[in-house]
Scaffold this active site. Sequence first.
Site, short mmCIF file in Angstrom:
data_model
loop_
_atom_site.label_atom_id
_atom_site.label_comp_id
_atom_site.label_asym_id
_atom_site.label_seq_id
_atom_site.Cartn_x
_atom_site.Cartn_y
_atom_site.Cartn_z
N THR A 140 -1.09 2.50 -6.91
CA THR A 140 0.02 3.32 -6.56
C THR A 140 -0.10 4.62 -6.63
O THR A 140 0.31 5.57 -5.68
CB THR A 140 1.39 2.95 -7.53
OG1 THR A 140 1.85 1.55 -7.49
CG2 THR A 140 2.60 3.83 -7.12
N TRP A 149 -2.48 5.85 -3.82
CA TRP A 149 -1.71 5.61 -2.28
C TRP A 149 -1.01 7.06 -2.20
O TRP A 149 -0.92 7.64 -1.00
CB TRP A 149 -0.42 4.40 -2.35
CG TRP A 149 0.23 4.56 -1.07
CD1 TRP A 149 -0.12 3.72 -0.19
CD2 TRP A 149 1.31 5.26 -0.85
NE1 TRP A 149 0.79 3.95 1.15
CE2 TRP A 149 1.83 4.82 0.43
CE3 TRP A 149 2.37 6.17 -1.49
CZ2 TRP A 149 2.97 5.37 0.89
CZ3 TRP A 149 3.35 6.62 -0.81
CH2 TRP A 149 3.57 6.26 0.45
N HIS A 150 -0.54 7.71 -3.22
CA HIS A 150 -0.04 8.97 -3.09
C HIS A 150 -0.91 10.26 -2.87
O HIS A 150 -0.09 11.07 -2.40
CB HIS A 150 0.88 9.31 -4.40
CG HIS A 150 2.02 8.49 -4.31
ND1 HIS A 150 2.41 7.10 -4.87
CD2 HIS A 150 3.37 8.84 -4.17
CE1 HIS A 150 3.45 6.80 -4.94
NE2 HIS A 150 4.33 7.84 -4.23
N GLY A 151 -2.09 10.11 -2.89
CA GLY A 151 -3.19 11.13 -2.53
C GLY A 151 -4.36 10.83 -2.78
O GLY A 151 -4.66 10.47 -4.02
N PHE A 204 1.11 12.05 2.50
CA PHE A 204 0.75 10.40 2.34
C PHE A 204 0.74 9.85 3.69
O PHE A 204 0.65 8.60 3.41
CB PHE A 204 1.81 9.93 1.54
CG PHE A 204 2.19 10.80 0.32
CD1 PHE A 204 1.28 11.27 -0.64
CD2 PHE A 204 3.55 11.47 0.11
CE1 PHE A 204 1.30 12.08 -1.58
CE2 PHE A 204 4.01 11.98 -1.12
CZ PHE A 204 2.76 12.58 -1.96
#
Length: 482
Positions: free
Chosen positions: A325, A328-330, A482
Amino acid sequence: MVFSSLFFLYLFLPLNLICYFFAPSLRAKNIVMLIFSLVFYAWGEPVYLFLLLGMAFFDWIIAIYIGKQVPKSTGAKLGIVMMCLVNLGLLSVFKYGTFFLSNIKAITGFPQSIPNILLPIGISFYTFQLMSYVIDVYRKETEAQKNYFKLLLYVSLFHQCIAGPIVRYKDVENAITERSVSSADISYGVWRFTIGLAKKSVLANVCGAVADSFLVKDSAENAAALLEGRSVVGVWVGVLAYMLQIYLDFSAYSDMAIGMGKMIGFHYIENFNYPYMSRSVSEFWRRWHISLGSFFRDYLYIPLGGNRKGIARTIINLFVVWFFTGMWHGASWNFVLWGLYFFVFIALERLFLSKLLEKNKVISHIYLLVIIYFGWILFRFRDMNLILVTLKSMFGLNGNAFYNFETNSVLLNNLLLLLVSLVAATPLLKNICNNVKLIAVKSSVVSIVYSVVRIAWPIILLLLSTASLVGDSYNPFLYFQF
């Protein structure tokens, strides 16, 4: 192109709706939506349109192949493996390639030169949508789409392609082939779109400007020195403003996507449910970016075993989910740290903390807000040093003043909109509206007033948003990264 731009509001979207509603058949309407969606995506970076087209084509082919296999057979599993390798491989190259090479170079000294790979807009969103589609075909939860252009329409719809919600194919499959729109749908769609537009242009942009004033950006020259000079109150307000900005900004785009979808017969899932009203971190993540949370739950956490194999395995599964998670954001270590930060609290709640939180609603709510508040500091700064400087400045450990003229000026100029933003992050206005609606059923006078306000409100919000956008060059969108 962003939804909160005058070009989109007064040219692109009206032209799209005019062409759509004058299209004589559903097939023609789908063609209109596909053309506009591809133009929308190619507007900022035309070259990456070919990446979107290519990934959709590959997943179209592989889903048809999997659909012809015996469920869970070797052939079907091979197709899933190939799909994961291609989709996650491309996502890794474009989103994490530079990050991985930079870390390898920091450890080994090689390679000497690192290519600067640009991040295609929305790649995380449409990659996950394509993966969910193929996996659902593998699970026999939906049929493989035989028409490539219908699958391409699903994944490229400009409403949600670049910022979500992460829409699953099976949720819109029927709408692609058969849909209708009522006047009530259009009315609600316009109402929902203008609410999102105002949240973004009137409130989120102001919160973002306040946050940038107090917290500075990673890229700012002498960023650490600037942060050290901010007042204690300024830094605390800056983090609060960023906390409001990221919610209002992202939820606004979901509102606008849901509204535009409703106008033409697509019903996208809700993506936010007033997350700051939660009383635990676990509840917060059931209310925040719901489509992403459900994706990781259904396609990673449950396949890993979920909570069915004992508490130790559950904790390991949660660790894996929250590591990814964060990733995924960066492509930065601060996002990994941010994800693991929440893993710690969710694991503690799973072990024992949730039982304690249930005993007092006030304390549990305060606990949640404190955890989320400090979590956004990890999210904002990619430079770990700036995270430490911010935390020190919050407690005056950099020798910074408690309050100063700059803090006073920024607060006085923005206090009213910050207070409105706080209210907008709660269901207060929604509850008032619902109560008035119930009263309107019993009172003809209230019913007339309610109807007039219901019609006028979107116009008022559109005018306010337009006034905010005219001449304002500050109109960022946080989730483009994103």
